[in-house]
Design a protein around this motif. Sequence first.
Motif, mmCIF file in Angstrom:
data_model
loop_
_atom_site.group_PDB
_atom_site.id
_atom_site.type_symbol
_atom_site.label_atom_id
_atom_site.label_comp_id
_atom_site.label_asym_id
_atom_site.label_seq_id
_atom_site.Cartn_x
_atom_site.Cartn_y
_atom_site.Cartn_z
ATOM 1 N N ASN A 25 0.833 -1.207 0.000
ATOM 2 C CA ASN A 25 0.000 0.000 0.000
ATOM 3 C C ASN A 25 0.867 1.257 0.000
ATOM 4 O OD1 ASN A 25 -2.389 -1.608 0.205
ATOM 5 N ND2 ASN A 25 -1.970 -1.820 2.386
ATOM 6 N N CYS A 26 1.797 1.266 -0.902
ATOM 7 C CA CYS A 26 2.823 2.313 -0.971
ATOM 8 C C CYS A 26 2.217 3.690 -1.233
ATOM 9 C CB CYS A 26 3.827 1.964 -2.069
ATOM 10 S SG CYS A 26 5.158 3.145 -2.214
ATOM 11 N N ARG A 27 2.599 4.639 -0.408
ATOM 12 C CA ARG A 27 2.180 6.032 -0.592
ATOM 13 C C ARG A 27 3.319 6.873 -1.158
ATOM 14 N NH1 ARG A 27 -0.219 6.059 5.306
ATOM 15 N NH2 ARG A 27 -2.007 4.731 4.930
ATOM 16 N N GLN A 28 4.479 6.241 -1.324
ATOM 17 C CA GLN A 28 5.668 6.951 -1.790
ATOM 18 C C GLN A 28 6.062 6.533 -3.205
ATOM 19 O OE1 GLN A 28 8.907 6.831 1.226
ATOM 20 N NE2 GLN A 28 7.539 5.422 2.276
ATOM 21 N N GLU A 29 5.171 5.867 -3.930
ATOM 22 C CA GLU A 29 5.474 5.327 -5.260
ATOM 23 C C GLU A 29 6.218 6.353 -6.112
ATOM 24 O OE1 GLU A 29 5.867 2.636 -8.164
ATOM 25 O OE2 GLU A 29 4.582 2.100 -6.477
ATOM 26 N N GLY A 30 7.367 5.946 -6.615
ATOM 27 C CA GLY A 30 8.151 6.795 -7.502
ATOM 28 C C GLY A 30 9.130 7.719 -6.794
ATOM 29 N N SER A 31 9.012 7.816 -5.491
ATOM 30 C CA SER A 31 9.955 8.674 -4.770
ATOM 31 C C SER A 31 11.273 7.921 -4.557
ATOM 32 C CB SER A 31 9.371 9.115 -3.430
ATOM 33 O OG SER A 31 9.204 8.005 -2.572
ATOM 34 N N LEU A 32 12.297 8.659 -4.171
ATOM 35 C CA LEU A 32 13.598 8.057 -3.905
ATOM 36 C C LEU A 32 13.871 8.072 -2.412
ATOM 37 C CD1 LEU A 32 15.862 9.610 -6.696
ATOM 38 C CD2 LEU A 32 14.808 7.350 -6.667
ATOM 39 N N LEU A 33 14.460 6.991 -1.936
ATOM 40 C CA LEU A 33 14.868 6.880 -0.546
ATOM 41 C C LEU A 33 16.330 6.473 -0.553
ATOM 42 C CD1 LEU A 33 14.042 6.891 2.446
ATOM 43 C CD2 LEU A 33 13.402 4.498 2.184
ATOM 44 N N ASN A 34 17.173 7.349 -0.066
ATOM 45 C CA ASN A 34 18.626 7.115 -0.108
ATOM 46 C C ASN A 34 19.081 6.757 -1.518
ATOM 47 O OD1 ASN A 34 18.384 7.553 2.609
ATOM 48 N ND2 ASN A 34 19.238 5.625 3.258
ATOM 49 N N GLY A 35 18.485 7.418 -2.509
ATOM 50 C CA GLY A 35 18.880 7.231 -3.899
ATOM 51 C C GLY A 35 18.273 6.024 -4.596
ATOM 52 N N LYS A 36 17.413 5.286 -3.907
ATOM 53 C CA LYS A 36 16.778 4.090 -4.479
ATOM 54 C C LYS A 36 15.272 4.325 -4.599
ATOM 55 C CE LYS A 36 20.700 1.853 -4.151
ATOM 56 N NZ LYS A 36 21.480 1.424 -5.283
ATOM 57 N N PRO A 37 14.659 3.882 -5.706
ATOM 58 C CA PRO A 37 13.214 4.102 -5.875
ATOM 59 C C PRO A 37 12.378 3.240 -4.932
ATOM 60 C CG PRO A 37 14.065 2.783 -7.679
ATOM 61 C CD PRO A 37 15.255 3.197 -6.854
ATOM 62 N N VAL A 38 11.246 3.801 -4.570
ATOM 63 C CA VAL A 38 10.282 3.095 -3.716
ATOM 64 C C VAL A 38 9.103 2.686 -4.594
ATOM 65 C CG1 VAL A 38 8.788 3.263 -1.687
ATOM 66 C CG2 VAL A 38 10.978 4.488 -1.730
ATOM 67 N N HIS A 39 8.731 1.403 -4.528
ATOM 68 C CA HIS A 39 7.628 0.867 -5.325
ATOM 69 C C HIS A 39 6.639 0.146 -4.422
ATOM 70 C CE1 HIS A 39 9.823 1.484 -9.077
ATOM 71 N NE2 HIS A 39 10.874 0.929 -8.507
ATOM 72 N N ASP A 40 5.412 0.034 -4.903
ATOM 73 C CA ASP A 40 4.437 -0.836 -4.251
ATOM 74 C C ASP A 40 4.821 -2.280 -4.568
ATOM 75 O OD1 ASP A 40 1.572 -0.688 -2.931
ATOM 76 O OD2 ASP A 40 1.557 -2.359 -4.359
ATOM 77 N N VAL A 41 4.471 -3.221 -3.684
ATOM 78 C CA VAL A 41 4.811 -4.623 -3.928
ATOM 79 C C VAL A 41 4.213 -5.144 -5.234
ATOM 80 C CG1 VAL A 41 5.223 -5.257 -1.527
ATOM 81 C CG2 VAL A 41 2.938 -5.466 -2.460
ATOM 82 N N SER A 42 3.173 -4.506 -5.718
ATOM 83 C CA SER A 42 2.579 -4.925 -6.994
ATOM 84 C C SER A 42 3.578 -4.764 -8.146
ATOM 85 C CB SER A 42 1.299 -4.134 -7.283
ATOM 86 O OG SER A 42 1.582 -2.749 -7.394
ATOM 87 N N PHE A 43 4.629 -3.978 -7.948
ATOM 88 C CA PHE A 43 5.689 -3.800 -8.944
ATOM 89 C C PHE A 43 6.336 -5.139 -9.303
ATOM 90 C CE2 PHE A 43 10.162 -2.820 -10.031
ATOM 91 C CZ PHE A 43 9.962 -1.978 -11.106
ATOM 92 N N LEU A 44 6.285 -6.098 -8.388
ATOM 93 C CA LEU A 44 6.878 -7.411 -8.652
ATOM 94 C C LEU A 44 6.237 -8.099 -9.852
ATOM 95 C CD1 LEU A 44 7.363 -8.819 -5.037
ATOM 96 C CD2 LEU A 44 9.126 -8.025 -6.627
ATOM 97 N N GLU A 45 4.983 -7.775 -10.140
ATOM 98 C CA GLU A 45 4.303 -8.354 -11.304
ATOM 99 C C GLU A 45 5.060 -8.029 -12.592
ATOM 100 O OE1 GLU A 45 1.606 -10.409 -11.502
ATOM 101 O OE2 GLU A 45 1.752 -10.507 -9.316
ATOM 102 N N GLN A 46 5.690 -6.866 -12.651
ATOM 103 C CA GLN A 46 6.452 -6.463 -13.831
ATOM 104 C C GLN A 46 7.767 -7.230 -13.958
ATOM 105 O OE1 GLN A 46 6.931 -2.186 -14.162
ATOM 106 N NE2 GLN A 46 5.070 -1.857 -12.994
ATOM 107 N N LEU A 47 8.154 -7.911 -12.898
ATOM 108 C CA LEU A 47 9.438 -8.613 -12.886
ATOM 109 C C LEU A 47 9.285 -10.123 -13.016
ATOM 110 C CD1 LEU A 47 11.106 -6.614 -9.977
ATOM 111 C CD2 LEU A 47 11.361 -6.236 -12.428
#
Length: 85
Positions: free
Chosen positions: A37-59
């Motif tokens: 339930n990511c509210r930070q989708e597309g933001s960077l945290l310490n230089g790394k992107p934050v995704h919702d777990v549903s992003f795994l479907e693309q992988l």
Amino acid sequence: MTKQIFIVGAGGMGRETLDIYQDLGRSTEVVGFLEENCRQEGSLLNGKPVHDVSFLEQLKGKKPMLIGAMGSTKRKKLIERLEAD
């Protein structure tokens, strides 16, 4: 080829997990953070992107490595669910 590593959790434990990879000189292996339930989708945290777990479907078929930043019972249940998938 280096495996893609995602840290499950983008809170304090997730950031500390990335710090360990940085200390080991392996931070380039970590390609991002995953949150439920990511509210930070597309933001960077310490230089790394934050995704919702549903992003795994693309992988699908790429088999990334998931590192669980265990900080709560809720996170534990999410990691167990991801392992089962």
